[in-house]
Design a protein around this motif. Structure first.
Motif, mmCIF file in Angstrom:
data_model
loop_
_atom_site.group_PDB
_atom_site.id
_atom_site.type_symbol
_atom_site.label_atom_id
_atom_site.label_comp_id
_atom_site.label_asym_id
_atom_site.label_seq_id
_atom_site.Cartn_x
_atom_site.Cartn_y
_atom_site.Cartn_z
ATOM 1 N N VAL A 74 -11.389 -2.209 -16.752
ATOM 2 C CA VAL A 74 -10.896 -3.592 -17.272
ATOM 3 C C VAL A 74 -9.511 -3.510 -17.692
ATOM 4 C CG1 VAL A 74 -11.276 -5.129 -18.833
ATOM 5 C CG2 VAL A 74 -13.228 -4.149 -18.089
ATOM 6 N N LEU A 75 -8.649 -4.227 -17.374
ATOM 7 C CA LEU A 75 -7.079 -3.918 -17.489
ATOM 8 C C LEU A 75 -6.407 -5.508 -17.761
ATOM 9 C CD1 LEU A 75 -5.080 -2.808 -14.849
ATOM 10 C CD2 LEU A 75 -7.339 -3.407 -14.471
ATOM 11 N N LYS A 76 -5.271 -5.431 -18.731
ATOM 12 C CA LYS A 76 -4.717 -6.840 -18.848
ATOM 13 C C LYS A 76 -3.392 -6.595 -18.431
ATOM 14 C CE LYS A 76 -6.841 -8.125 -23.346
ATOM 15 N NZ LYS A 76 -6.592 -8.420 -24.723
ATOM 16 N N GLY A 77 -2.735 -7.596 -17.880
ATOM 17 C CA GLY A 77 -1.501 -7.515 -17.008
ATOM 18 C C GLY A 77 -1.280 -8.703 -16.499
ATOM 19 N N GLN A 78 -0.144 -9.014 -15.582
ATOM 20 C CA GLN A 78 0.043 -10.002 -14.587
ATOM 21 C C GLN A 78 0.303 -9.759 -13.347
ATOM 22 O OE1 GLN A 78 3.609 -11.797 -16.460
ATOM 23 N NE2 GLN A 78 5.077 -9.665 -16.044
ATOM 24 N N PHE A 79 -0.101 -10.795 -12.446
ATOM 25 C CA PHE A 79 0.222 -10.781 -10.880
ATOM 26 C C PHE A 79 1.560 -10.903 -10.634
ATOM 27 C CE2 PHE A 79 -4.344 -11.736 -11.117
ATOM 28 C CZ PHE A 79 -4.851 -10.785 -10.340
ATOM 29 N N THR A 80 2.077 -10.166 -9.736
ATOM 30 C CA THR A 80 3.359 -10.364 -9.328
ATOM 31 C C THR A 80 3.691 -11.241 -8.023
ATOM 32 O OG1 THR A 80 3.538 -8.295 -8.096
ATOM 33 C CG2 THR A 80 3.857 -8.105 -10.304
ATOM 34 N N GLY A 81 4.569 -11.295 -7.522
ATOM 35 C CA GLY A 81 4.900 -12.062 -6.248
ATOM 36 C C GLY A 81 4.815 -11.198 -5.225
ATOM 37 N N PHE A 82 4.333 -10.076 -4.965
ATOM 38 C CA PHE A 82 4.425 -9.046 -3.852
ATOM 39 C C PHE A 82 2.800 -9.166 -3.584
ATOM 40 C CE2 PHE A 82 7.768 -7.282 -6.619
ATOM 41 C CZ PHE A 82 8.700 -7.279 -5.747
ATOM 42 N N SER A 83 2.630 -9.646 -2.379
ATOM 43 C CA SER A 83 1.285 -9.662 -1.845
ATOM 44 C C SER A 83 1.407 -9.228 -0.196
ATOM 45 C CB SER A 83 0.646 -11.126 -1.958
ATOM 46 O OG SER A 83 0.351 -11.531 -3.251
ATOM 47 N N TRP A 84 0.209 -8.344 -0.036
ATOM 48 C CA TRP A 84 -0.084 -8.190 1.383
ATOM 49 C C TRP A 84 -1.279 -8.799 1.937
ATOM 50 C CZ3 TRP A 84 1.345 -5.004 -2.685
ATOM 51 C CH2 TRP A 84 2.550 -4.229 -2.519
ATOM 52 N N MET A 100 -3.890 -8.912 -1.042
ATOM 53 C CA MET A 100 -3.834 -7.610 -1.957
ATOM 54 C C MET A 100 -2.377 -8.145 -2.498
ATOM 55 S SD MET A 100 -6.200 -5.332 -0.663
ATOM 56 C CE MET A 100 -5.471 -3.576 -0.770
ATOM 57 N N THR A 101 -2.526 -8.046 -4.077
ATOM 58 C CA THR A 101 -1.330 -8.325 -4.857
ATOM 59 C C THR A 101 -1.246 -7.387 -5.948
ATOM 60 O OG1 THR A 101 -1.875 -10.710 -4.440
ATOM 61 C CG2 THR A 101 -0.423 -10.174 -6.325
ATOM 62 N N LEU A 102 0.346 -7.269 -5.967
ATOM 63 C CA LEU A 102 0.440 -5.972 -6.956
ATOM 64 C C LEU A 102 0.547 -6.739 -8.291
ATOM 65 C CD1 LEU A 102 1.946 -3.404 -7.470
ATOM 66 C CD2 LEU A 102 4.076 -4.333 -7.495
ATOM 67 N N PHE A 103 -0.394 -5.627 -9.384
ATOM 68 C CA PHE A 103 -0.727 -6.279 -10.455
ATOM 69 C C PHE A 103 0.025 -5.121 -11.559
ATOM 70 C CE2 PHE A 103 -3.120 -6.474 -14.399
ATOM 71 C CZ PHE A 103 -3.510 -7.644 -14.508
ATOM 72 N N GLU A 104 0.778 -5.937 -12.610
ATOM 73 C CA GLU A 104 1.613 -4.811 -13.503
ATOM 74 C C GLU A 104 0.857 -5.068 -14.810
ATOM 75 O OE1 GLU A 104 5.500 -6.412 -13.792
ATOM 76 O OE2 GLU A 104 6.238 -5.741 -12.177
ATOM 77 N N ALA A 105 0.335 -3.786 -15.038
ATOM 78 C CA ALA A 105 -0.543 -3.690 -16.230
ATOM 79 C C ALA A 105 0.324 -3.591 -17.536
ATOM 80 C CB ALA A 105 -1.436 -2.414 -16.394
ATOM 81 N N GLN A 172 3.415 2.748 1.219
ATOM 82 C CA GLN A 172 3.896 1.452 1.552
ATOM 83 C C GLN A 172 3.833 0.595 0.319
ATOM 84 O OE1 GLN A 172 1.454 0.296 4.866
ATOM 85 N NE2 GLN A 172 2.721 1.642 6.276
ATOM 86 N N ALA A 173 2.774 0.579 -0.427
ATOM 87 C CA ALA A 173 2.700 -0.389 -1.571
ATOM 88 C C ALA A 173 3.629 0.100 -2.732
ATOM 89 C CB ALA A 173 1.457 -0.170 -2.040
ATOM 90 N N GLY A 174 3.994 1.382 -2.800
ATOM 91 C CA GLY A 174 4.700 2.031 -3.673
ATOM 92 C C GLY A 174 6.173 1.521 -3.496
ATOM 93 N N GLU A 175 6.643 0.957 -2.299
ATOM 94 C CA GLU A 175 7.998 0.461 -2.421
ATOM 95 C C GLU A 175 7.993 -0.540 -3.251
ATOM 96 O OE1 GLU A 175 8.425 -0.360 1.966
ATOM 97 O OE2 GLU A 175 8.440 1.680 2.504
ATOM 98 N N ALA A 176 7.140 -1.471 -3.602
ATOM 99 C CA ALA A 176 7.385 -2.523 -4.411
ATOM 100 C C ALA A 176 7.231 -2.340 -6.061
ATOM 101 C CB ALA A 176 6.238 -3.577 -4.217
ATOM 102 N N SER A 177 6.684 -1.257 -6.138
ATOM 103 C CA SER A 177 6.613 -0.718 -7.643
ATOM 104 C C SER A 177 7.064 0.851 -7.740
ATOM 105 C CB SER A 177 5.228 -1.045 -8.071
ATOM 106 O OG SER A 177 5.329 -0.410 -9.554
#
Length: 273
Positions: A74-84, A100-105, A172-177
């Protein structure tokens, strides 16, 4: 007179081959059943520990303990605009994508969230439009490995967002974060923020599955014991014991049809006449 056969009784007979066969396989079946019970107990303890960690530890603390695939978080954060958009995903025979969306905790590394399945538009060149909840949200799910490609595709995704891909690796996903968890968070269900159709198939065996396997092994052991006992009781070799029953005799059978001397005399007298 009639003859009736008496069935001989069954008696225990020593069969070395049968006893050796049962003696080898019975401990094996029992051992497999006990092993499945132990595995079920381990899974139950593991699930209890994971549930406790998910409620008591923050995402940052949990990640420092190196979580495992299948662990609930369980974690809190927000979704970003990076989606696959994972291509070639179907539900009920309908083509679609897994979003698949990048989520910043709020604390801890970012994580890619699998939000579920989304139906594909009728035209291949058109990507589906989907909403993403803004602001800080709390999500719940389980950690899984990054999806494996259904087909061989080594080309990195490129272009605008969202990007359609055949597979998504952690690199590949690490390029966005700059800081990304090497596992994917799969949402627990369709009631989670930002979720679509999240009816996942279980990717690991739970305690109930192990209990079912244990029941099967113990049942086979019981069947083996029953068959061994039944096969060891055989009929005694030898001829069946006959028994006779008396039949009522008619009056004509009390005398044999022999010719007496008087009859011979009468016959001779008649022939003389």
């Amino acid at each position: 007179m009639t003859r009736h056969d008496v069935t001989p009784p069954r008696q225990w007979q020593f069969n070395l081959k049968l006893l050796v066969f049962s003696g080898l396989f019975l401990p094996l079946l029992l051992g497999l059943g006990i092993w499945q019970l132990e595995r079920a107990g381990e899974k139950e303890r593991q699930l209890q520990q994971w549930q406790q960690q998910a409620t008591e530890l923050s995402w940052q603390q949990l990640w420092q303990q190196v979580p495992e695939p299948g662990q609930p978080v369980v974690l809190k954060g927000q979704f970003t605009g990076f989606s696959w958009l994972l291509d070639n995903r179907t539900r009920d025979g309908v083509a679609g994508y897994e979003v698949m969306t990048l989520f910043e905790a709020v604390d801890g590394p970012s994580v890619v969230v699998n939000r579920g399945w989304l139906r594909a538009p009728a035209r291949r060149e058109t990507l589906p439009a989907f909403p993403t909840p803004p602001g800080i949200v709390q999500i719940r799910g389980r950690l899984v490995m990054f999806p494996q490609p259904p087909v061989l595709d080594t080309q990195p995704p490129a272009g605008n967002w969202p990007r359609r891909v055949q597979a998504l690796t952690a690199e590949q996903a690490g390029e966005a974060s700059p800081s990304l968890a090497p596992l994917v968070l799969r949402l627990a269900g369709g009631d989670q923020p930002g979720a679509f159709r999240a009816d996942w198939q279980p990717d690991r065996m739970g305690p109930q599955t192990h209990y079912g396997y244990a029941l099967q092994w113990f049942s086979l052991a019981l069947v083996l014991v029953i068959l061994t006992v039944v096969a060891s009781y055989r009929r005694v070799a030898g001829s069946p014991t006959p028994s006779c029953s008396s039949m009522p005799l008619s009056s004509s059978s009390l005398y044999s049809p022999s010719t007496t001397g008087a009859d011979n005399d009468n016959d001779d007298g008649q022939r003389h006449d």
